[in-house]
Design a protein around this motif. Structure first.
Motif, mmCIF file in Angstrom:
data_model
loop_
_atom_site.group_PDB
_atom_site.id
_atom_site.type_symbol
_atom_site.label_atom_id
_atom_site.label_comp_id
_atom_site.label_asym_id
_atom_site.label_seq_id
_atom_site.Cartn_x
_atom_site.Cartn_y
_atom_site.Cartn_z
ATOM 1 N N THR A 168 -32.339 47.067 16.508
ATOM 2 C CA THR A 168 -32.329 45.588 16.300
ATOM 3 C C THR A 168 -33.147 45.339 15.382
ATOM 4 O OG1 THR A 168 -31.461 45.507 18.502
ATOM 5 C CG2 THR A 168 -32.496 43.673 17.635
ATOM 6 N N ALA A 169 -32.682 44.681 14.039
ATOM 7 C CA ALA A 169 -33.800 44.193 13.064
ATOM 8 C C ALA A 169 -34.623 42.903 13.311
ATOM 9 C CB ALA A 169 -32.994 44.148 11.822
ATOM 10 N N HIS A 170 -33.914 42.099 14.227
ATOM 11 C CA HIS A 170 -34.734 40.964 14.509
ATOM 12 C C HIS A 170 -34.043 40.474 15.814
ATOM 13 C CE1 HIS A 170 -36.518 37.025 13.872
ATOM 14 N NE2 HIS A 170 -35.517 36.569 14.370
ATOM 15 N N ARG A 171 -34.762 39.986 16.659
ATOM 16 C CA ARG A 171 -34.245 39.278 17.994
ATOM 17 C C ARG A 171 -34.794 37.972 18.210
ATOM 18 N NH1 ARG A 171 -34.113 43.157 22.995
ATOM 19 N NH2 ARG A 171 -31.979 43.439 21.994
ATOM 20 N N GLU A 172 -34.024 37.042 18.624
ATOM 21 C CA GLU A 172 -34.590 35.931 19.232
ATOM 22 C C GLU A 172 -34.218 35.463 20.753
ATOM 23 O OE1 GLU A 172 -36.114 33.395 17.661
ATOM 24 O OE2 GLU A 172 -35.953 33.998 15.429
ATOM 25 N N THR A 173 -35.270 35.434 21.301
ATOM 26 C CA THR A 173 -34.732 35.175 22.813
ATOM 27 C C THR A 173 -34.563 33.761 22.970
ATOM 28 O OG1 THR A 173 -36.659 36.837 23.455
ATOM 29 C CG2 THR A 173 -35.878 35.322 25.135
ATOM 30 N N LEU A 174 -33.387 33.646 23.713
ATOM 31 C CA LEU A 174 -32.833 32.270 24.117
ATOM 32 C C LEU A 174 -33.353 31.799 25.605
ATOM 33 C CD1 LEU A 174 -29.094 32.863 22.634
ATOM 34 C CD2 LEU A 174 -31.256 32.073 21.369
ATOM 35 N N PHE A 175 -32.868 32.828 26.334
ATOM 36 C CA PHE A 175 -33.205 32.526 27.904
ATOM 37 C C PHE A 175 -33.850 33.606 28.569
ATOM 38 C CE2 PHE A 175 -28.693 30.870 26.657
ATOM 39 C CZ PHE A 175 -29.093 29.826 26.328
ATOM 40 N N THR A 176 -34.590 33.260 29.503
ATOM 41 C CA THR A 176 -35.214 34.421 30.140
ATOM 42 C C THR A 176 -34.801 34.382 31.494
ATOM 43 O OG1 THR A 176 -36.909 32.714 30.759
ATOM 44 C CG2 THR A 176 -37.500 34.247 28.763
ATOM 45 N N LYS A 177 -34.940 35.588 32.543
ATOM 46 C CA LYS A 177 -34.468 35.524 33.770
ATOM 47 C C LYS A 177 -34.982 34.439 34.634
ATOM 48 C CE LYS A 177 -34.391 38.901 37.678
ATOM 49 N NZ LYS A 177 -35.079 40.236 38.050
ATOM 50 N N ASP A 178 -33.790 33.746 35.411
ATOM 51 C CA ASP A 178 -34.186 32.779 36.283
ATOM 52 C C ASP A 178 -34.414 31.692 35.642
ATOM 53 O OD1 ASP A 178 -33.441 34.408 38.242
ATOM 54 O OD2 ASP A 178 -35.523 35.061 38.600
ATOM 55 N N GLN A 179 -34.437 31.338 34.247
ATOM 56 C CA GLN A 179 -34.373 30.325 33.703
ATOM 57 C C GLN A 179 -33.231 29.151 33.839
ATOM 58 O OE1 GLN A 179 -34.823 30.515 29.356
ATOM 59 N NE2 GLN A 179 -34.825 28.134 29.127
ATOM 60 N N GLN A 180 -33.578 28.037 34.176
ATOM 61 C CA GLN A 180 -32.522 26.845 34.252
ATOM 62 C C GLN A 180 -32.301 26.363 33.061
ATOM 63 O OE1 GLN A 180 -31.247 26.085 37.561
ATOM 64 N NE2 GLN A 180 -32.098 27.886 37.754
ATOM 65 N N VAL A 181 -30.787 26.216 32.841
ATOM 66 C CA VAL A 181 -30.512 26.147 31.459
ATOM 67 C C VAL A 181 -29.405 24.828 31.502
ATOM 68 C CG1 VAL A 181 -29.232 26.835 29.239
ATOM 69 C CG2 VAL A 181 -30.274 28.442 30.792
#
Length: 130
Positions: free
Chosen positions: A58-71
């Motif tokens: 992986t050259a680049h990663r953006e975290t969108l959601f974390t564990k147990d996050q309400q979306v």
């Protein structure tokens, strides 16, 4: 809650980039209501296939959601990424180097969903896209 629906768009609909080029990608995740995430990322990654050891990085990663996050039911965000200098896309007889932009989302109680857009990263991308 139903599985979230994923869409991923690259501005201009381009799939070929030179090293150092800027690409803008918009992530859309839609569901019928608020849902609980187990995780979610937008990854710019490459992998090799063919002779020798296969590699994936992986050259680049953006975290969108974390564990147990309400979306919220509608999630939309645009990211600006820079095409890496190396390795270049390559489609030889003995080895191939592939790039993609991947959207990976997992909702609680669901299997991971993924959406991958193939990319070419090369000083002359049009030669590999032809």
């Amino acid at each position: 809650m139903s599985k979230p629906e994923l869409s991923l768009e690259i501005e201009g609909g381009e799939s070929g980039f030179r090293p150092g080029d800027t690409l803008r990608a918009t992530v859309n995740v839609r569901a019928n209501g608020i849902w609980t995430a187990r995780g979610g990322t937008l990854d710019l990654l490459y992998w090799t296939e063919g002779q020798g050891d296969e590699d994936r990085a992986t050259a680049h990663r953006e975290t969108l959601f974390t564990k147990d996050q309400q979306v919220n039911a509608q999630f939309r965000k645009t990211f600006t990424l820079t095409a890496p200098q190396f390795p270049w896309s390559y489609h030889g007889n003995r080895i191939k180097i592939h790039w993609c932009l991947g959207l990976y989302v997992r909702a609680k109680g669901e299997d991971q969903q993924l959406l991958e857009l193939p990319l070419v990263i090369h000083p002359r991308p049009q030669e590999l896209l032809a």
